[in-house]
Every structure is written in structure tokens, then in C-alpha cells.
Design a protein around this motif. Sequence first.
Motif, mmCIF file in Angstrom:
data_model
loop_
_atom_site.group_PDB
_atom_site.id
_atom_site.type_symbol
_atom_site.label_atom_id
_atom_site.label_comp_id
_atom_site.label_asym_id
_atom_site.label_seq_id
_atom_site.Cartn_x
_atom_site.Cartn_y
_atom_site.Cartn_z
ATOM 1 N N SER A 188 -37.132 -11.870 21.013
ATOM 2 C CA SER A 188 -36.772 -13.126 20.359
ATOM 3 C C SER A 188 -35.708 -12.882 19.301
ATOM 4 O O SER A 188 -34.756 -13.656 19.165
ATOM 5 C CB SER A 188 -38.001 -13.749 19.692
ATOM 6 N N ALA A 189 -35.894 -11.783 18.557
ATOM 7 C CA ALA A 189 -34.931 -11.477 17.497
ATOM 8 C C ALA A 189 -33.544 -11.249 18.088
ATOM 9 O O ALA A 189 -32.537 -11.732 17.548
ATOM 10 C CB ALA A 189 -35.395 -10.250 16.725
ATOM 11 N N LEU A 190 -33.480 -10.535 19.189
ATOM 12 C CA LEU A 190 -32.181 -10.284 19.823
ATOM 13 C C LEU A 190 -31.543 -11.592 20.272
ATOM 14 O O LEU A 190 -30.341 -11.820 20.074
ATOM 15 C CB LEU A 190 -32.351 -9.353 21.017
ATOM 16 N N VAL A 191 -32.361 -12.452 20.869
ATOM 17 C CA VAL A 191 -31.807 -13.723 21.324
ATOM 18 C C VAL A 191 -31.306 -14.527 20.137
ATOM 19 O O VAL A 191 -30.216 -15.111 20.173
ATOM 20 C CB VAL A 191 -32.873 -14.511 22.113
ATOM 21 N N TYR A 192 -32.093 -14.525 19.065
ATOM 22 C CA TYR A 192 -31.669 -15.249 17.868
ATOM 23 C C TYR A 192 -30.395 -14.638 17.307
ATOM 24 O O TYR A 192 -29.448 -15.344 16.914
ATOM 25 C CB TYR A 192 -32.795 -15.229 16.827
ATOM 26 N N GLY A 193 -30.363 -13.323 17.297
ATOM 27 C CA GLY A 193 -29.180 -12.651 16.780
ATOM 28 C C GLY A 193 -27.930 -13.021 17.564
ATOM 29 O O GLY A 193 -26.860 -13.218 16.999
ATOM 30 N N ALA A 194 -28.075 -13.134 18.859
ATOM 31 C CA ALA A 194 -26.907 -13.418 19.690
ATOM 32 C C ALA A 194 -26.492 -14.869 19.587
ATOM 33 O O ALA A 194 -25.296 -15.179 19.540
ATOM 34 C CB ALA A 194 -27.219 -13.062 21.139
#
Lengths: 462, 491
Positions: B179-185
Motif C-alpha cells: 500500500s505504501a508503495l502504491v501511495y508513494g507512486a
Amino acid sequence: MLIAFPVAAALVVWLLPWTNQVAGSLALLAALVDVGIWINALTRFDFNGGLEFEQQEEWFGDLGVSYHVGLYGWSLWLVGMAVVVSAAAIAYAYWNGRENPRAYFGLMLFLTGAIVGVFSSQDLLVFYVFFEAMLIPLYVLVGVWGGPGRLGATIKFVIYTMAGSLLMLAAIVAYGLERGSFDIPESGTSDNHWIFLGFVIAFAVKAPLFPLHGWLPDAYRESSAEVSAVLSGVVSKAAGFGFLAIAVPLFPGPADDLQPLVLGLATAGLIYGSYLAFRAPDVRGVIAYSSLAQMSLITIGIFALDDLGRSGAVLHMVNHGLISAALFLLAGAVERRTATGDLNRLGGMARGRPALATVLMAAGIIALAVPGSSAFAGEFLILSGILDDGWGWAVAGAFAIVLAAMYMLRLISAVLHEDVGPAVPEEALDLRPAELAVIVPLVGCLLALSAWPAAITEHLSF
Amino acid sequence: MDKPVVDWFSLSPSLTLLAAAGLALLGAVLVPRVAVRIFSAVVCALGFVGAGVAAGLLYWKSPEATYEVADTIVRDRYGALAQLIVAGVGFLAVGISYGQGTRREHVGEYFALLAACGGGMVFLVQATNLMTLFLGLEWFSICLYILCAIEIDRVGSLEAGLKYLIVGSFGSAVLLFGSALVYGATGELEFGAIAAAIDEQGLVNDGLVLAGLAMMIAGLGFKASAAPFHMWTPDVYEGAPTPVTAFMSAATKAVALVLAMRVLVTAFPAEDDLWTIAVAVIACVSLAWGNIAALVQRNLKRMLAYSSVSHAGFMLIAVAADSELGAKALLFYLIPYSAASLGAFAVIAARERELGEQVTIDNVGGMGWERPTLGVAMWVFMLAFAGLPLTGGFVGKFYVFAAAYESGWWWLVVAGVIATAISLYYYLAVIRAMYMRMPAELQLAPAGGSPPREALLSASVVVCMAVTVVTFFAVQPLIDVAEKAASQLPF
């Protein structure tokens, strides 16, 4: 009605606390009433029309599935054979007595309902449901009340048939979604060879056809006599129905293309089954393998893809249902007296037992297709139907009829004639009136059909 | 910043269950000791009934999907139907749990946790935001960790709790990282906004988004116990108290799969050529692994654990179909599957209480004749698992296959068919053991006297059986309900 009645009767037998005696009588009564319903249907049937006694209820509409049942002239005869054989089997079990009768007779009635359902379904998914619903009671009937090797036999039987029918399920899904409807009369035809093969393999397991007959000897040997009678007499005809109602009419192109393949396998099964029947060491083995041979012959008739072959196949399905039921019940009667089915240990039973000798002789003679018998009429039609497609098939078929004479005569002489076998006790009784009352009607139907095979062949509507 | 409007109605199922949990906890302290069991069970059951009613109202009153509470939860029929399933499962689980020999000082907490767990689940299926997603997931997972370990006298139960805690936390961590990666992107938390951001910023082939997506699928795979993320399943199912296993096998899987479909369809429509393949592969692995491993199990709970892995595979086929028919198939499949799964574990629980030991394929011998109701019920459940007609399992499988075929996944249909054929062997082995072998020939020693009849448990089993059978006959009304729910997902 023909479907719902036995199922309802099964529920009544299961759920209410009947005593053992009452449960059996109730089941027998229900089975006889079902025969009555069928006779009533026969008298009201219009053989000129198409689908009769049609019923259609919405089941789930978004994929085009409905509960659609109805009978054609030819399927009516299969239903008749099914209810008569089931009634005989229930009567035989009632006379012999079975443990846990409520469960037993309930399952038998349920099985009857499912079989009639198969023969009358007009929707692919409904057909599949009934086809599988037959398996559930059979699994228990063989597995609980069968012989010592029953566990292995049931597993083999179920795995074989389910593998086949799951292929059919995949085929049904593919076909139904392609056509947008699962209704058999309405969905039109398809040219897809793979889907066709899915159906053919399922039916070939059920029939069984060579080389998918691995479950057959065990299942027929380990079941009780009346379950074997239903299994070989009636349940195997579900495959014949499938070929006639689904595989051939819905897939005219593939059926034509793959005709040599199916015919080749059926002919191989015919010869091979007859040979195995000739070599089988026990009574049930002979009948079981003869069943393989006869079902192959019926398949040949169906895949002649003409009217003659088709009529012959229907007539022969009815014949074979009655014959093999009668033979299995007789085998049960012999085993009950001698505690063995081993042909080497049997023999000389004709002496002092005229009723047994007469009935077995009559059933055997019809089974080997003596000219004048109904089996002869059926086989003759099948062979004349196939003659157009190549005389080779017909020659192979005729050769197999000679083999049939050989194995049936061997069976008759090994049981009835020759020296008295070591397993035959002096005091073994002749057929009792109750047993006669079960088996004689079956043989009587066969004799009536022998006298008038046109009763069926003139009254077919496809 | 504006204060968000809270739509209490759309939160009502979770709130009802939370209230029930709180009340049951209070009761554990305030109610006289003898009455704690009955009080907390009734409160918990009422909580599930209330949640069910609220979910039913939500379904009825939500002809359009709307976003509530600062766009963190969605009020739609898809979620409401899943909530209804969870509420039904929870209610029946109370009936199954009631007779379990949970120690008296823990029984209040047990039912409180069950209600709280249900609250987390009904919250999760409404999630439409990475934050609420993680919140809901952890909410019900933490309750389950404790529920698994609640029989602290049994080593098996403690072991199950610990294993589930460690592996489950790992799964959650993976999901969180994804989720964090998706949010980061994308810079977005809300599913629809993520989809829009991927579209607008051209992130379809962005490495961060893809890695995040993969990790989210893996994390949800842990919860749904899909292979190869299923390692915890057999051990936890075996060790946990059987009623908890029953609840977990039905409800956890349901919410995890329903949510997986929602996330994938709403947040990642642009990547659907990738994730459908990933899901299809996971489905195949689950089918293969679950079925083959189940073949050799002697312990019934372990066997059903592997069978649940294979069912996750079937339902993932519906997810992979990525179509309205697929969503419909998933929702429909869940109903008979949940009923059969609950019921089967309930029958095992009954046998376990009778024998006082783990139930294996050997010691159910002859049970079908001794306990006709439970025997017939088990038979029905096994047929439903195997997808044989006269049970809703058949219709469910049929819909799943139809959905897969319609989306062009014909090889998934073939895989499903082969898996079903294999599964027959072990499902029928249960029936064989119950009906075709007699206790006399197995020389079983009964635990001493016949146990008291458990009316509640039998009633729950009968209800499960009724649901399993009715879903076969009354397909049209249920499919209509599922269709209305599925049509609110953006396909």
C-alpha cells in the motif's frame, strides 16, 4: 410427475420412522405406482408429435438455464424400461431383505427418480444434474450394501464416472455460453469438435465403451444383485440417451467427422467385451462383459446416423435393459443358493429346479439373439443401419453376435447342465414364487417384445 | 480542513457489532458467573442479527454506490451483501461455539472477541481507501489471533494463535508495504483516485505501482489462504478451537476475496492484463496444492484446511475473470461455500466433543449411522464442496466456470475441472469413513457415555444444510441479489 413421485416417496421413506417391513412395502408400492403412471402416460402419448408432457420452469435466467423436461416417443420407452426394472429391483431387494431398509429403499426410489429425470431432461444443465444425481445414491448403494471388495469398487466407479462427467460439465459450459442457451431443443447446433468430445467421453465412461470400461467388472461384481441390475440395465442407458439426444443431434458435423473413431472403439469394445464374457470365470463376469459388448452394439446403432440404426438402438436399449436386469437378478438367486458365482463350482442346477431352468434359459436365449427374439430384431436393425456406412462394421457386428451365442450358451450350460458342481447343495430350492413374481414379468415383457417388436419401432418419434 | 460528514447509517453494521462486543465484555464482569455464558452468547448473537438487519437495510437503500466519511468507505450493495454473509456466518458460529468447553473465565471475552472480529470484517468489506483497508484487516486479524489461542490449556491452541500471529502479521506487513508503495507512486489513498492517478500520470508500467500491486495481492493472498501464501492454514485450522476454525474458514476467506476483487477492480483497472494473470496463476497453484495436499491428510481439520485452500483457488478464478459475471459468481459461490464450511467444521466439533480428541478419518467411522442428522449433513457438505448437484456448490462452480469461460480463460476451466475430479477422492473418503465402515471393525473406544445432545449445534448444522441445498433450487432470486451487488463495481 414420473420424476417427482419416486423422489417424494423416497423422502417419505427416509424421514418418517417406518418399521423395516413397512418401509420396504411402501417403496415397492411406490415403484409399482410409478409403473402405473408410466402406463397411463403411454396410453395418452401422441406418437406423431414431438415433445410431449413438456414442462418448463425458470431456474436461472441470466445464463439461459431452465428446468425443462419432456418426452419424445423414443425416450418414453426408455423411461418405461427404467421404471419396470427399478420396480423389479426394489421387489427383489424387498424379498431378500436388506439392512437399514429405510435408507436403502429411499435411495433406490431416489435413484429411480433421477434416472427418469435423465431420460426426460431437455436442458443440458438439468441433464447434468440428473446424470450426477444418479451417482450419489449409487455410490452409497454399492458402497454400503455391496460385497467385500465394495470400497475399491465404489472409488473406481465414482472416479471414472466423475472424471467423465466433469469433462462434460466443461463442455456444457462452453457450449451453453457459445449458444447463449442451455436448452436442448432450442440451442441449435455446434461444430466444435472439442465440445463434442467432452460429451462423448462422458457417455463413453458411463456406457461403458472400450477403453473406458475399467470400473465395470468391479462395480457389477461387488454390488448386490438388484443394484447391478439397475446399474447395467438402466443407468448405462443414460449414456445411450446422451448420445441420441445430445451428442448426435447437437453436433451433426463433428458426429459425422468422428463417426469412424466412435465406430472403431465401439466395434473393438464389442469384440473385446464378447471375448472377455466368454472367458469370465463367474456368472456376474459374463453378464457384466456382455453388457459392455451390448452397449457397444447400441453405440454402433446410434452412430450409424440413420433412422434404421437409431430405431434399432432404442429397441435394443430396452431389450438389453430388461435382459441384463433379469440375468443379474437370476445370478443373485443362484448366488443366494450356492454362495458363489464361480462357474467351475456351479453346474447341474436344472435337475429338480424346473422354474429356474426355464426362466434362465428363456432370458439367455433372448440375450443371444435367436431369430424371432426381440434382441434379434434390435440387432438386425442396428446391423442393417450400419451396412450403409461400410460392410466391414456389419461383419464385425455379426461376428460378435456369434460370440454372444457362445458366451450365453456357456453360461447356461455351466449353471444348469453339466455335472452337479461342488458348490451346489442338494437341498438348494427352485425359484420361490416371490422370485418368480419378480423375474417372470421382466422375461414376459421380453417375450411380448419378441412377438411384437414393432410396438416400439413403429412408435418412435424423435 | 473541513470536518468530514459521518454517515452513521453506512457504519451501522460495524457499530452494532462493536456495541455487542462491549456489552458482552461488560457482562463478563457484571453478570453473575453462572449466567455469563448465556448472556454473552445472546448478546453476541443479537449483535450479528443486528448487523445483518443493518446490512440488509443498506443493501435495500443503496441503489447507487456512494462514498461516505471523507471517501474512506463506500456504501454499496456489493459490500452490503458481503456483510450479510459475514453476519449470517457469525450468527451460526455463536450457535456452534455455545457448547464448546471454553473455560468459564474466558467465555465472556470469547463472544466479545467474536463480535468484534465480525465488526472488523463488515468494516473491511466497505473499505475503499488504503487506510481503512489496513485498519479493517488488522481489526479482525487481531481478534482472530486471540480467538485462536483462547483455549490456553491446550498447547495446540496456543501454537495456532502464535503461528497465526507471526504469519498473519507478516502478511499484513507485506500488504502495508505494498500500500505504501502504491501511495508513494500515485500520491492517492482512495481506490478510485489511485486508478485515476495511474491513468493520468501514465503510471501503468511504473515499477513502484507494480511492486505495490504485487505485494498487495500477496498480502490479501495470506488472508484468503491462497497458495503459496497458505502455509499457516493447516496448522492454525487444526490447532484453533473448532468453532473458531469454522468461523475463520467461512468469514475470513469471504471478506478477503470480496475485498481483493474490489481493490483490484477499482484501483487497478489499467493493470488488469497483469493482475488477472497473476490471480489466475495463484488460483491454479491453490487448486493444485490444496487438492493434492488434502489427499494425504488423516486429520479432518487439516484436510478441510487444504480443501479451503483449493476453494480459495476456485473463487480466485472468479476474481481473475475480471467481469461482472465473475463478481456475481464470487458472491454466489461464497454463500453455499460458507454454509458448507461452517457446517462441516460444526460436525467435526460435535464429534470432537464426543470423543475428546482430534477427529481423524478413522474415528468418524460409523458416525453416519449413529448420528443420522449430522451424518446426512456432513454428506451434503462434502457434496457441496465437491460441487455435485443438489447442493449450491454445484451452481457456484458452474457460475465460476461460466465466468472464466466468458472471459476467455478456458484453461482455468480445465484446471478447475481437474481439481474437482481430484477433490472427489478425499471428500468421498469422509462419506466412506462415516457410512461404509462400522465402529466395531475399527475398534473405537468411546470416550465414556454418550454426550448430551447439543440442540444449538444441531440446529446450526441443519440451517447450514438448508442453505446449502436451497442455494441449488432457488438460484434465480439469489443471482438477482448478487447481480445488483456486482453491477456496482466498475467494470
